[in-house]
Design a protein around this motif. Sequence first.
Motif, PDB file in Angstrom:
ATOM      1  N   ASP A   1      -0.259 -10.972  -3.809  1.00  0.00           N
ATOM      2  CA  ASP A   1      -0.850 -10.286  -2.838  1.00  0.00           C
ATOM      3  C   ASP A   1      -0.324 -10.941  -1.472  1.00  0.00           C
TER       4      ASP A   1
ATOM      5  N   LYS B   1      -2.893  -2.551   2.585  1.00  0.00           N
ATOM      6  CA  LYS B   1      -3.833  -2.694   1.672  1.00  0.00           C
ATOM      7  C   LYS B   1      -4.818  -1.901   1.525  1.00  0.00           C
ATOM      8  N   ASP B   2      -4.966  -0.926   0.501  1.00  0.00           N
ATOM      9  CA  ASP B   2      -5.966   0.016   0.496  1.00  0.00           C
ATOM     10  C   ASP B   2      -6.297   0.902   1.419  1.00  0.00           C
ATOM     11  N   GLY B   3      -4.908   1.263   1.841  1.00  0.00           N
ATOM     12  CA  GLY B   3      -4.944   2.296   3.002  1.00  0.00           C
ATOM     13  C   GLY B   3      -5.076   1.579   4.484  1.00  0.00           C
ATOM     14  N   ARG B   4      -5.059   0.343   4.537  1.00  0.00           N
ATOM     15  CA  ARG B   4      -5.405  -0.308   5.918  1.00  0.00           C
ATOM     16  C   ARG B   4      -4.297  -1.225   6.251  1.00  0.00           C
TER      17      ARG B   4
END
Length: 490
Positions: free
Chosen positions: A388, A134-137
């Motif tokens: 999500d 999620k968001d690069g993490r």
Amino acid sequence: MSKQIVVVGSGNAAMCAGIAALEAGASVLMLEKADQDLAGGNTKYTAGAMRFAYDNADDLLPLLKDPNDPRLAVTDFGGYTKAKFADDLLGFNGGRALSDEQKRLIDQSLPAMQWLGGHGVKFEPIYARQSFEKDGRHVFWGGLTLAAENEGVGLFDMELAAFERLGGVIRYDAAVTGLIVEYGQVTGVNIGEEVIKADAVILACGGFEASKARRRDWMGGHWDKAKVRGTPMNTGDGLAMAIEIGAQKNGLDDGCHATPMDLHMPDYANLDLPASERKNYRKICYFLGVMLNADGDRFVDEGENFRNYTYAQFGKAVLDQPGHFAWQIFDAKVDELLYAEYSFHDAHYVQAETLEALCEKLDGVDAKAALNTLTAYNDAVNADVAFDPTKLDGKDTRGLPLAKSNWAQRLDTPPFKAYPVTGGITFTYCGVKVSESGAVLDDHEKPIAGLFAAGEMVGGVFYEGYPGGSGLTSGAVFGRIAGVGAAAGV
């Protein structure tokens, strides 16, 4: 002169008991019912995940095989406090307060992990099953972060190496058939006619899930119909021996860990496969779709909570359905999120380009009712909330008799797939009562001298379900306690 300890069993709990006793200066002989290939109890069948309380990543990094993994810099492990662990266990207690055993599990979970780490047992973050990007993490969810290197097989191998390094001896094909009791004290065991004397005996030989007769007689319900997803060796012999000499039973007779499994799996998850592959018959991604029974109806809220907190109950729910089976339905949107066991070479499924055609392929299911259920589900999905999988996203259904509370997406992207499942029993929860030092207690709460227990033999740890990953941790905690207690003779 050092204490002579006999450990019955060779899984995670037995190994931890043996290591702890050796560390305390005792001599340890481990007796394993199976041959060398099948040794290790249920441990080898697991994914090696272990749930424990921790404050933040600082508690995890010393446990890792590779503390320099570049992914760690972009990983959010969060924390999993003792209070959260307690809340999770209470959620499966059916209104019961935390038991003494549960308190010990919580308090000793991190120290047990650190202790294992000190004996060369190393762990890896469970990126594939417990985190989403999620968001690069890499965001971990559900409080479960680490698994042993090479999963359950690796955990067994590392613990066995530590046990033997300390001087422990293991005998295979050595089924214990009785406890020797002299003047009220356990002084050894029988292997058939052979007598092995000891200062203390630690029973760490599992529950009774592999005995169809004992499941029928001790658990009732539909448990005799369950698939056995673990070792064929856990037939309840240790529990029966302990009860025969006066041990106090503890826990619910019908309490057990049960998981949705491939309907067509063999018992013991196909012994022809390597142990590391046998776990692949489980099917626990129902939260990404829906489950239908023979009447074409949904029967659980597939999105009630993270699957860590539901799969052990949903295995029983599937087993309780007409014909003891169900079908898990998915569309192509979630293909990349399904765990590897759904693409396992021996996975059974059907596929179609329309839901109507799929329903016709659901063997044993009322196809018309199933299509009506799926249509009503699609119409009820809340389109105003984004999907999500990293959290309880609140993307639910509206107006259905049985809601899906999270992760409810329309089934609208072909091809559609359906997987047949049944209930697979992993381990039983009912065991014996033990003291703070792991000694087996009688009905008067008095220790049976010379007798200790660990692992699935210990009752009162789990009741109506369990948060995923707690079983191996319980084995380590109570194995360590029993080993120390037996070596000290308390």
